[in-house]
Design an enzyme around this catalytic site. Sequence first.
Site, short mmCIF file in Angstrom:
data_model
loop_
_atom_site.label_atom_id
_atom_site.label_comp_id
_atom_site.label_asym_id
_atom_site.label_seq_id
_atom_site.Cartn_x
_atom_site.Cartn_y
_atom_site.Cartn_z
N ARG A 10 35.70 -2.70 11.86
CA ARG A 10 35.15 -4.03 11.56
C ARG A 10 33.66 -3.88 11.37
NH1 ARG A 10 34.69 -8.57 9.26
NH2 ARG A 10 34.31 -10.42 10.50
N GLY A 11 33.21 -3.92 10.13
CA GLY A 11 31.83 -3.65 9.79
C GLY A 11 30.81 -4.50 10.50
N GLU A 13 30.72 -5.75 13.27
CA GLU A 13 30.55 -5.45 14.69
C GLU A 13 29.98 -4.04 14.93
OE1 GLU A 13 33.15 -6.07 18.74
OE2 GLU A 13 34.22 -5.70 16.86
N ARG A 15 28.97 -1.47 12.23
CA ARG A 15 28.29 -0.73 11.16
C ARG A 15 26.94 -0.17 11.61
NH1 ARG A 15 29.13 -3.80 6.83
NH2 ARG A 15 30.75 -2.38 6.16
N GLY A 42 34.70 -9.45 -1.95
CA GLY A 42 35.46 -10.19 -2.94
C GLY A 42 36.26 -9.28 -3.87
N GLU A 75 44.14 -2.28 5.46
CA GLU A 75 43.85 -0.83 5.42
C GLU A 75 44.74 -0.10 6.41
OE1 GLU A 75 39.69 -0.26 6.20
OE2 GLU A 75 39.08 -1.09 4.28
#
Length: 147
Positions: A10-11, A13, A15, A42, A75
């Site tokens: 989850r980016g 949180e 990245r 998008g 994913e």
Amino acid sequence: MSSLVFFNYRGAELRYSFVSHLSDAFERHGINFFLDNHELRGKDLANLFVRIEESRIALAIFSTRYAESSWCMDELVKMKKCVDKGKLKVIPIFYKIRARDVRGQTGKFGDKFWELAKVSRGDKIKKWKDALECITGKMGLSLGKKW
């Protein structure tokens, strides 16, 4: 072709914290990896699915907010399909979260999962749950305080 490691996380949180440290270490040691930093929001998941298929290893980095993202969950489903075909090894990493909460969709992880499930289709939810059960059942790592 060299091996590629796919990062599933989850980016929003992770990245600029755990994942940035991990990617720096991979770079220092010459390990090829793929982060979705440069993917346009998008855009569909097709390019990410190609990257998963090109990878030999995937890191599924579960965190409290992971299940907020249908991208992360989709994913994970793709990763499970590749695992089932024997084409991918997945290492689950539980970052400040209990593995049993991810596996059973309980606790804070479960709260986020069920919020996402409310706005999703039943067949998609079943695939997500199957992927969570498959991937969390593998030998992995637990990092940080889990409560």
